[in-house]
Write an enzyme that holds these catalytic residues in place. Structure first.
Site, PDB file in Angstrom:
ATOM      1  N   LYS A   1       0.984  -1.296  -0.019  1.00  0.00           N
ATOM      2  CA  LYS A   1      -0.262   0.036  -0.021  1.00  0.00           C
ATOM      3  C   LYS A   1       1.020   1.145  -0.073  1.00  0.00           C
ATOM      4  O   LYS A   1       1.694   1.373   0.790  1.00  0.00           O
ATOM      5  CB  LYS A   1      -0.844   0.075   1.383  1.00  0.00           C
ATOM      6  CG  LYS A   1      -2.000   1.220   1.128  1.00  0.00           C
ATOM      7  CD  LYS A   1      -3.077   1.193   2.285  1.00  0.00           C
ATOM      8  CE  LYS A   1      -2.467   1.339   3.597  1.00  0.00           C
ATOM      9  NZ  LYS A   1      -2.180   2.881   3.834  1.00  0.00           N
TER      10      LYS A   1
ATOM     11  N   GLU B   1       1.021   5.481   0.037  1.00  0.00           N
ATOM     12  CA  GLU B   1       0.342   6.881   0.271  1.00  0.00           C
ATOM     13  C   GLU B   1       0.686   7.792  -0.693  1.00  0.00           C
ATOM     14  O   GLU B   1       1.733   8.222  -1.203  1.00  0.00           O
ATOM     15  CB  GLU B   1       0.402   7.398   1.794  1.00  0.00           C
ATOM     16  CG  GLU B   1       0.013   6.657   2.946  1.00  0.00           C
ATOM     17  CD  GLU B   1      -0.009   7.162   4.254  1.00  0.00           C
ATOM     18  OE1 GLU B   1       0.460   8.389   4.246  1.00  0.00           O
ATOM     19  OE2 GLU B   1      -0.062   6.535   5.397  1.00  0.00           O
TER      20      GLU B   1
ATOM     21  N   GLU C   1      -9.206   7.985   3.272  1.00  0.00           N
ATOM     22  CA  GLU C   1      -9.042   8.398   4.719  1.00  0.00           C
ATOM     23  C   GLU C   1      -9.497   9.840   4.923  1.00  0.00           C
ATOM     24  O   GLU C   1      -9.005  10.941   4.242  1.00  0.00           O
ATOM     25  CB  GLU C   1      -7.615   8.162   5.174  1.00  0.00           C
ATOM     26  CG  GLU C   1      -7.494   8.527   6.817  1.00  0.00           C
ATOM     27  CD  GLU C   1      -6.226   8.162   7.352  1.00  0.00           C
ATOM     28  OE1 GLU C   1      -6.306   8.212   8.777  1.00  0.00           O
ATOM     29  OE2 GLU C   1      -5.255   7.331   6.552  1.00  0.00           O
TER      30      GLU C   1
END
Length: 351
Positions: free
Chosen positions: A170, A172, A239
């Site tokens: 993952k 960001e 998020e």
């Protein structure tokens, strides 16, 4: 020792007794997995019972996540940082286990995720991988591990798959990292993207603030998500963005979205283990719901243990200790020339 004690019996009885003693020698200590091979039921008996094993779960794949999205079945994602938390996620129906870089704070005591190194992440990935069976196993690429360029990104991601034994990584970031995502997906490394609030950039963002509250910033997040999908991301974490924005982005994408502080309009949800279990003592974000109160149980257990040790009620001589034949301890004392030594187990006092 057991075999010597049994030699005086008949040959047949000796063999059977020795076999039984060998089985007893395999008693599990408390940290070993419980085995049930010795539990059998004779006709008409209902006890002891071997616990019914649930049918093994099917392995979660990227394709099955897309199927859940199509069926509008919410996807469950939970962080794990070690073997026990990974086993819990595997055993209790979680779809995706995420080795989150939040381990920097909740496990290692760092002030933020930016302090976590790749080697530290790999250590935790290996532990989680050993406890993971059915869930898809994804891990965060730590801060700085994919910033220098595509080659460094590929090198770090390969280490996470080869050394950390994870199945996907993952990253960001927004559209500015689409090239790095494409570099990974083009060689078969699955990528989960992450937009909105980016904890690895909390300093640049002036803290952990909700993102996308204006039309312009919301559009930026949307276009980042679209660019990352185009680069090959199989899923995107949203998020700390408004629920309506998250629902709209989800409707525009062809891949599953995983919300954390993004409302119920996403394809699935993710939370941090310590938030779910109520063990995190730091700030509680608005979007966190505590589903367990493990912190209180830990406090109760630790205090009870310390109290029992100090007042002498633990361990109990017969119940929680092992015996040595009186004759053997006497032989030992004779060997050591210390036949005057005596010991009497402490007597329990009733409360």
């Amino acid at each position: 020792m057991h075999a010597q004690m049994l030699f005086s019996a008949s040959r047949t009885r000796s063999i059977a007794s020795i076999a039984r003693c060998q089985n007893l020698g395999k008693r599990s200590m408390s940290v070993r997995p419980l085995k049930y091979e010795h539990l059998t039921n004779t006709p008409g008996e209902s006890s002891p019972q071997k616990p019914a094993s649930p049918p093994p779960r099917k392995k979660v794949t990227i394709a099955s996540l897309h199927a859940l999205r199509q069926e509008r079945t919410p996807i469950t994602v939970l962080t794990a940082y070690d073997y026990p938390t990974a086993r819990a996620a595997s055993t209790h129906g979680i779809d995706v286990t995420l080795v989150g870089d939040s381990l920097a704070q909740v496990c290692l005591g760092y002030s933020s995720t930016t302090s976590l190194t790749l080697d530290e992440m790999l250590h935790h990935c290996r532990a989680v991988a050993r406890g993971t069976s059915a869930p898809l196993l994804v891990a965060d690429m730590p801060f700085g591990s994919f910033y220098a360029g595509k080659e460094d990104t590929v090198r770090a991601a390969v280490r996470m798959l080869q050394e950390g034994n994870v199945e996907a990584v993952k990253l960001e970031g927004g559209s500015e990292i689409a090239g790095r995502v494409q570099a990974l997906t083009s060689i078969g490394i699955p990528v989960m993207a992450h937009v909105g609030l980016l904890p690895q950039r909390h300093t640049a963002l002036s803290g952990y603030r909700v993102q996308g509250r204006t039309a312009q910033s919301g559009r930026s997040i949307l276009h980042s998500a679209l660019a990352l999908e185009e680069a090959g991301a199989f899923s995107i974490v949203l998020e700390a963005i408004p629920s309506s924005l998250a629902a709209y982005i989800t409707s525009r994408l062809k891949v599953p979205t995983i919300g954390i502080g993004a409302g119920p309009g996403c394809s699935g949800q993710v939370l941090v283990w310590d938030d779910v279990m109520g063990t995190w003592a730091g700030h509680k974000a608005k979007f966190v719901r505590r589903f367990g109160d493990v912190k209180s149980e830990v406090e109760r257990g630790v205090k009870a243990y310390a109290s029992a040790v100090r007042d002498g009620s633990f361990p109990q001589h017969e119940k929680e200790g092992y015996r040595m034949d009186d004759g053997e301890i006497e032989k030992l004392l004779e060997m050591e020339g210390d036949r005057e030594w005596t010991w009497s187990p402490p007597k329990l006092t009733s409360n």
